[in-house]
Design a protein around this motif. Structure first.
Motif, PDB file in Angstrom:
ATOM      1  N   SER A  20       0.821  -1.221   0.000  1.00  0.00           N
ATOM      2  CA  SER A  20       0.000   0.000   0.000  1.00  0.00           C
ATOM      3  C   SER A  20       0.851   1.266   0.000  1.00  0.00           C
ATOM      4  O   SER A  20       0.313   2.369   0.005  1.00  0.00           O
ATOM      5  CB  SER A  20      -0.922   0.015   1.229  1.00  0.00           C
ATOM      6  OG  SER A  20      -0.172   0.129   2.426  1.00  0.00           O
ATOM      7  N   THR A  21       2.185   1.120  -0.057  1.00  0.00           N
ATOM      8  CA  THR A  21       3.069   2.272   0.091  1.00  0.00           C
ATOM      9  C   THR A  21       3.326   2.993  -1.227  1.00  0.00           C
ATOM     10  O   THR A  21       3.138   2.439  -2.314  1.00  0.00           O
ATOM     11  CB  THR A  21       4.427   1.832   0.675  1.00  0.00           C
ATOM     12  OG1 THR A  21       5.075   0.948  -0.256  1.00  0.00           O
ATOM     13  CG2 THR A  21       4.239   1.137   2.020  1.00  0.00           C
ATOM     14  N   PHE A  22       3.815   4.217  -1.111  1.00  0.00           N
ATOM     15  CA  PHE A  22       4.220   5.002  -2.277  1.00  0.00           C
ATOM     16  C   PHE A  22       5.358   4.300  -3.016  1.00  0.00           C
ATOM     17  O   PHE A  22       5.408   4.309  -4.249  1.00  0.00           O
ATOM     18  CB  PHE A  22       4.658   6.394  -1.840  1.00  0.00           C
ATOM     19  CG  PHE A  22       5.206   7.234  -2.960  1.00  0.00           C
ATOM     20  CD1 PHE A  22       4.347   7.893  -3.833  1.00  0.00           C
ATOM     21  CD2 PHE A  22       6.578   7.357  -3.155  1.00  0.00           C
ATOM     22  CE1 PHE A  22       4.861   8.665  -4.883  1.00  0.00           C
ATOM     23  CE2 PHE A  22       7.082   8.113  -4.188  1.00  0.00           C
ATOM     24  CZ  PHE A  22       6.226   8.776  -5.053  1.00  0.00           C
ATOM     25  N   THR A  23       6.296   3.710  -2.266  1.00  0.00           N
ATOM     26  CA  THR A  23       7.425   3.016  -2.898  1.00  0.00           C
ATOM     27  C   THR A  23       6.934   1.918  -3.828  1.00  0.00           C
ATOM     28  O   THR A  23       7.402   1.775  -4.962  1.00  0.00           O
ATOM     29  CB  THR A  23       8.357   2.422  -1.826  1.00  0.00           C
ATOM     30  OG1 THR A  23       8.925   3.490  -1.066  1.00  0.00           O
ATOM     31  CG2 THR A  23       9.472   1.602  -2.461  1.00  0.00           C
ATOM     32  N   GLN A  57      -4.093  -5.224  -3.798  1.00  0.00           N
ATOM     33  CA  GLN A  57      -4.945  -4.163  -3.275  1.00  0.00           C
ATOM     34  C   GLN A  57      -5.462  -3.213  -4.354  1.00  0.00           C
ATOM     35  O   GLN A  57      -6.001  -2.152  -4.058  1.00  0.00           O
ATOM     36  CB  GLN A  57      -4.181  -3.394  -2.199  1.00  0.00           C
ATOM     37  CG  GLN A  57      -3.753  -4.289  -1.045  1.00  0.00           C
ATOM     38  CD  GLN A  57      -2.870  -3.602  -0.041  1.00  0.00           C
ATOM     39  OE1 GLN A  57      -3.017  -2.410   0.232  1.00  0.00           O
ATOM     40  NE2 GLN A  57      -1.946  -4.340   0.555  1.00  0.00           N
ATOM     41  N   GLY A  58      -5.277  -3.604  -5.620  1.00  0.00           N
ATOM     42  CA  GLY A  58      -5.845  -2.821  -6.718  1.00  0.00           C
ATOM     43  C   GLY A  58      -5.080  -1.572  -7.081  1.00  0.00           C
ATOM     44  O   GLY A  58      -5.578  -0.744  -7.849  1.00  0.00           O
ATOM     45  N   LYS A  59      -3.853  -1.444  -6.579  1.00  0.00           N
ATOM     46  CA  LYS A  59      -3.083  -0.232  -6.864  1.00  0.00           C
ATOM     47  C   LYS A  59      -2.656  -0.151  -8.331  1.00  0.00           C
ATOM     48  O   LYS A  59      -2.262   0.906  -8.812  1.00  0.00           O
ATOM     49  CB  LYS A  59      -1.848  -0.178  -5.967  1.00  0.00           C
ATOM     50  CG  LYS A  59      -2.154  -0.164  -4.468  1.00  0.00           C
ATOM     51  CD  LYS A  59      -2.982   1.042  -4.077  1.00  0.00           C
ATOM     52  CE  LYS A  59      -3.216   1.087  -2.563  1.00  0.00           C
ATOM     53  NZ  LYS A  59      -4.059   2.236  -2.165  1.00  0.00           N
ATOM     54  N   SER A  60      -2.750  -1.259  -9.041  1.00  0.00           N
ATOM     55  CA  SER A  60      -2.394  -1.287 -10.464  1.00  0.00           C
ATOM     56  C   SER A  60      -3.510  -0.782 -11.359  1.00  0.00           C
ATOM     57  O   SER A  60      -3.274  -0.454 -12.527  1.00  0.00           O
ATOM     58  CB  SER A  60      -2.039  -2.719 -10.884  1.00  0.00           C
ATOM     59  OG  SER A  60      -3.143  -3.582 -10.611  1.00  0.00           O
ATOM     60  N   PHE A  61      -4.740  -0.720 -10.852  1.00  0.00           N
ATOM     61  CA  PHE A  61      -5.890  -0.491 -11.723  1.00  0.00           C
ATOM     62  C   PHE A  61      -5.798   0.817 -12.498  1.00  0.00           C
ATOM     63  O   PHE A  61      -6.028   0.853 -13.708  1.00  0.00           O
ATOM     64  CB  PHE A  61      -7.184  -0.532 -10.924  1.00  0.00           C
ATOM     65  CG  PHE A  61      -7.563  -1.889 -10.387  1.00  0.00           C
ATOM     66  CD1 PHE A  61      -6.941  -3.039 -10.846  1.00  0.00           C
ATOM     67  CD2 PHE A  61      -8.553  -2.023  -9.431  1.00  0.00           C
ATOM     68  CE1 PHE A  61      -7.282  -4.295 -10.367  1.00  0.00           C
ATOM     69  CE2 PHE A  61      -8.908  -3.269  -8.934  1.00  0.00           C
ATOM     70  CZ  PHE A  61      -8.269  -4.401  -9.397  1.00  0.00           C
ATOM     71  N   HIS A  81      -9.423 -10.482   1.691  1.00  0.00           N
ATOM     72  CA  HIS A  81      -9.166  -9.122   2.176  1.00  0.00           C
ATOM     73  C   HIS A  81      -8.613  -8.248   1.050  1.00  0.00           C
ATOM     74  O   HIS A  81      -8.979  -7.078   0.907  1.00  0.00           O
ATOM     75  CB  HIS A  81      -8.195  -9.162   3.354  1.00  0.00           C
ATOM     76  CG  HIS A  81      -7.939  -7.826   3.979  1.00  0.00           C
ATOM     77  ND1 HIS A  81      -8.940  -6.903   4.217  1.00  0.00           N
ATOM     78  CD2 HIS A  81      -6.780  -7.245   4.414  1.00  0.00           C
ATOM     79  CE1 HIS A  81      -8.426  -5.827   4.772  1.00  0.00           C
ATOM     80  NE2 HIS A  81      -7.118  -5.999   4.891  1.00  0.00           N
ATOM     81  N   SER A  82      -7.727  -8.830   0.223  1.00  0.00           N
ATOM     82  CA  SER A  82      -7.200  -8.082  -0.918  1.00  0.00           C
ATOM     83  C   SER A  82      -8.304  -7.726  -1.900  1.00  0.00           C
ATOM     84  O   SER A  82      -8.320  -6.614  -2.460  1.00  0.00           O
ATOM     85  CB  SER A  82      -6.121  -8.897  -1.632  1.00  0.00           C
ATOM     86  OG  SER A  82      -4.983  -9.054  -0.818  1.00  0.00           O
ATOM     87  N   GLU A  89     -10.428   0.412  -3.855  1.00  0.00           N
ATOM     88  CA  GLU A  89      -9.529   1.179  -4.715  1.00  0.00           C
ATOM     89  C   GLU A  89     -10.186   1.494  -6.049  1.00  0.00           C
ATOM     90  O   GLU A  89     -10.077   2.627  -6.563  1.00  0.00           O
ATOM     91  CB  GLU A  89      -8.236   0.398  -4.943  1.00  0.00           C
ATOM     92  CG  GLU A  89      -7.182   1.127  -5.747  1.00  0.00           C
ATOM     93  CD  GLU A  89      -6.518   2.268  -4.999  1.00  0.00           C
ATOM     94  OE1 GLU A  89      -5.889   3.118  -5.668  1.00  0.00           O
ATOM     95  OE2 GLU A  89      -6.621   2.314  -3.752  1.00  0.00           O
ATOM     96  N   ALA A  90     -10.885   0.522  -6.623  1.00  0.00           N
ATOM     97  CA  ALA A  90     -11.592   0.758  -7.889  1.00  0.00           C
ATOM     98  C   ALA A  90     -12.665   1.816  -7.720  1.00  0.00           C
ATOM     99  O   ALA A  90     -12.839   2.693  -8.584  1.00  0.00           O
ATOM    100  CB  ALA A  90     -12.198  -0.547  -8.397  1.00  0.00           C
TER     101      ALA A  90
END
Length: 239
Positions: A20-23, A57-61, A81-82, A89-90
């Motif tokens: 979930s981080t910026f990195t 966690q959907g950060k790629s969407f 949970h993911s 996130e979506a």
């Protein structure tokens, strides 16, 4: 946390937080998607159905939506949970992603129903890698593209990664090993569809600090043990 299952090894708590981080979003996901798009050549694939296997966690969407403009975006993950976090996130990004709670080795989609499979930093968690790759092949349309971005055994088997994360070590492969696996499944690609990024975060022994401090020179390609492999592989249009 129960790390092991019959088909994959779950993230540790610290690993889950890292996703979930910026990195993770800026230095890992964004860089990989930009590289994979370049590897596809011009024009890059646009539209159709895109399946994100191990979507986390959907950060790629948002990044995938901007890069490939899919008409239908599907996220698959085995962790409930993911899936819940991906859905949130979506909704936040106002992307109409469909979420499937399921296993990469048994994807609940019809044959030849997906135009792009995006598999980013998922494969090294899978125990049944051959079955998962066969499923990617099955759901892809003829001429469809597998965007494959993975860490190699040289990275996964460092003390830092072993200390903080858990993986099925007996299935980890070298860059050449993953490329051979893709070819054996039937995927086609040339040298121009493969990259071997040498990024600071993938050098877990010192994270590139000695090179940044000019205390040593980075080894050139062919003289180093590769830690990452990115491939834009295609399922042939004609069997």
């Amino acid at each position: 946390m129960n790390y092991a299952s019959s088909t994959y090894v779950e993230e540790t708590r610290i690993g889950f937080r890292f996703l979930s981080t910026f990195t993770w979003q800026h230095h890992v996901l964004r860089v990989a998607i930009n590289d994979l798009k370049k590897l596809c050549g011009e024009p890059a694939p646009q539209g159709g159905v895109l399946l994100d296997v191990g979507c986390g966690q959907g950060k790629s969407f948002r990044l995938l939506q901007d890069a490939f403009q899919p008409q239908r975006l599907i996220g698959l993950d085995a962790d409930p949970h993911s899936i819940a976090l991906s859905r949130a996130e979506a909704d936040k990004e106002q992307i109409g992603a469909e979420l499937i709670a399921g296993d990469c080795a048994q994807i609940d989609l019809p044959d030849a129903s997906v135009d792009i499979v995006f598999c980013h930093q998922t494969f090294h968690h899978l125990v049944e890698q051959e079955r998962a790759l066969a499923e990617f092949w099955r759901v892809l349309t003829p001429g469809g593209v597998l965007l494959f971005a993975e860490s190699t055994k040289a990275y996964i088997d460092t003390w830092v990664i072993r200390w903080f994360f858990r993986h099925p070590m007996h299935v980890q492969k070298s860059a050449d090993g993953y490329l051979q696996m893709l070819r054996e499944q039937g995927f086609v690609f040339g040298p121009q569809q493969v990259s071997l990024p040498y990024l600071w975060w993938s050098r877990a022994r010192d994270f590139g600090l000695l090179e940044r401090w000019h205390l040593k020179q980075p080894p050139p390609p062919g003289k180093r043990e590769e830690t990452l492999v990115n491939v834009a592989a295609r399922k042939p249009a004609v069997p």
